[in-house]
Motif scaffolding. Sequence first.
Motif, short mmCIF file in Angstrom:
data_model
loop_
_atom_site.label_atom_id
_atom_site.label_comp_id
_atom_site.label_asym_id
_atom_site.label_seq_id
_atom_site.Cartn_x
_atom_site.Cartn_y
_atom_site.Cartn_z
N ASP A 72 89.12 -46.07 10.50
CA ASP A 72 89.54 -46.78 11.70
C ASP A 72 88.80 -48.14 11.81
O ASP A 72 88.02 -48.97 12.08
N ARG A 124 86.14 -39.59 18.27
CA ARG A 124 86.34 -41.20 17.97
C ARG A 124 88.34 -40.55 17.35
O ARG A 124 88.50 -41.24 17.65
N ARG A 174 91.17 -40.77 19.27
CA ARG A 174 92.34 -42.32 19.40
C ARG A 174 93.75 -41.36 19.25
O ARG A 174 94.16 -40.52 18.35
N CYS A 175 94.77 -42.36 20.00
CA CYS A 175 96.03 -42.80 18.82
C CYS A 175 96.30 -42.69 17.96
O CYS A 175 96.31 -43.58 17.38
N GLU A 184 98.04 -45.54 16.17
CA GLU A 184 96.86 -46.87 15.58
C GLU A 184 96.37 -46.12 14.50
O GLU A 184 96.16 -46.81 13.28
N GLU A 195 82.23 -48.52 20.69
CA GLU A 195 84.13 -48.45 20.17
C GLU A 195 84.88 -47.79 20.63
O GLU A 195 85.61 -47.39 20.64
N ILE A 196 83.65 -46.09 21.63
CA ILE A 196 84.39 -45.50 22.91
C ILE A 196 84.21 -46.33 23.70
O ILE A 196 85.53 -45.82 24.27
N CYS A 212 88.57 -50.41 20.60
CA CYS A 212 87.73 -49.25 21.09
C CYS A 212 88.79 -48.44 22.07
O CYS A 212 89.85 -48.33 21.70
N LEU A 213 87.75 -47.37 22.17
CA LEU A 213 89.68 -45.97 22.58
C LEU A 213 90.15 -45.67 23.92
O LEU A 213 89.39 -47.01 24.48
N LYS A 214 91.36 -46.32 23.42
CA LYS A 214 92.22 -46.08 24.48
C LYS A 214 92.92 -44.74 25.74
O LYS A 214 92.94 -43.72 24.56
#
Length: 508
Positions: A86, A195, A199-200, A203, A245-246, A253-255
């Motif tokens: 990513d 991450r 992460r989803c 993505e 980014e977290i 960024c992480l959602k």
Amino acid sequence: MGRRLLLPHTRRLMLFLRPMRYSASATATATAGSLRDPLHVCVVGSGPAGFYTAEKMLKGREGVRVDIIDRLPTPFGLVRSGVAPDHPETKIVVNQFSRVAANPRCSFFGNVTLGSDLSLSELRKTYDVVVLAYGAESDRSFGIPGEDLRGIHSAREFVWWYNGHPDMCNLAPDLTNTDSAVVLGQGNVALDVARILLRCTTELASTDIADYALDALRSSTIRKVYLVGRRGPVQAACTAKELREILGNYKMCLKNVNVYIKEADLATSPADKEEMRNSRIKRRVYELLSKAATVHQENNDNDRKELHFVFFRKPTKFLPSEDGSTVGAMELEKTLLKDDGATGKQVAVGTGEFEELKCGIVLKSIGYKSLPIEGLSFDKYRGVVPNLRGRVLSSESETATVEPGLYVVGWLKRGPTGIVATNLHCAEETVDSILEDDRKGLFTDPSGPKRQGRRGLLEILEQKNARYVPFDGWEKIDTKEKADGELKNKPREKITRWNELLEAAREG
């Protein structure tokens, strides 16, 4: 008598070149013509440090011929196998490296392993200059009980796995037997690993992540990731960019992740404040962590995944689960910071208080480690080749001599630190040393045989029946990966197995 070279340095060493076999007058004549004579250079390793070195040599010396060898059939080192999927913007540098490889004075030889396909001694007899840039392909260990339990991996192995490195395509970490993962370390690689775990996957599906890794992450039951560090938030080894980014608030960024940081861990001592006054990076990292602790307390949502920053804890034991062979928990000792009394740095010392942290997988992100090869001096403690501004030294002693024509760059030179761009400055220093030695005529011996360079390398590989992959072979791999990726709306679908990579390189 041989010629003696005293090099400027910061250490109190008297360093001498090995005796030369030709006279000073012959050297002067050779030096005058050296700009016209070919200089044969071999760079071992095709990561950023290797390519930056090749680029600087091609620009800095008329008539240079540079050959880059790598044990993998694919070039670019950690840009391909280390940079997170990513982070596509970081990988753009491969365009620059490809232009270097396209230079008619530069050649790439993939699938060639130093130590088995050819020796360092053979390379030194074939080239005027050998630059070692093969990086770090092993890991540091804790040396504590239970470290051999199943479910414990190095972060390097995990990163290579999700990035499709052919050595790790069969790693198959079990992401379905637990809801909790522990990452030991708080540097940039540790943040990358956390991450990717959180992460989803929708993505990640549009990145160049390996297909088997994406499938495993889709099935993952991990909901909690614990980032464990021996020291406090001021000493966290990550950069502000990675941390944002977290914790940040922008598209990458992480959602849907709650971040947990204990308020007590954010308390700072006078020594911490002094560290932050002296380092803008430390101050920014601390500010981001402090802000995140407040924001995520207010926005707590039980349906979200969790990222826990665990400070002031050091691992003392890996504990087995009920089956006796798989990790089930970590024993952690609480720590506090004390001045080490020598450098003024704060170090973590144990308090004698212990606690357990349950988990089903552990990823150790405590540092990569370079490996020695036969015929090369090596500092096992630091994991580097002893060197002076890139010139390889015969040993670590005060009477060390410079190994003529042998240089080092990148992690093998300075240790596994820095970002991709750090290698640019590292390469500049090493190339400056090479060019300085070239101007002094140190690679020219009129009375001896001329180095064969590329022709000699090809003869060695042919004699040993070593099948190398040239750069146009890599371009065939590249074309196939991109075509396969286009079908899945990905930048590429990486080929992850040795035999398939070699087959793709031969097609067409």
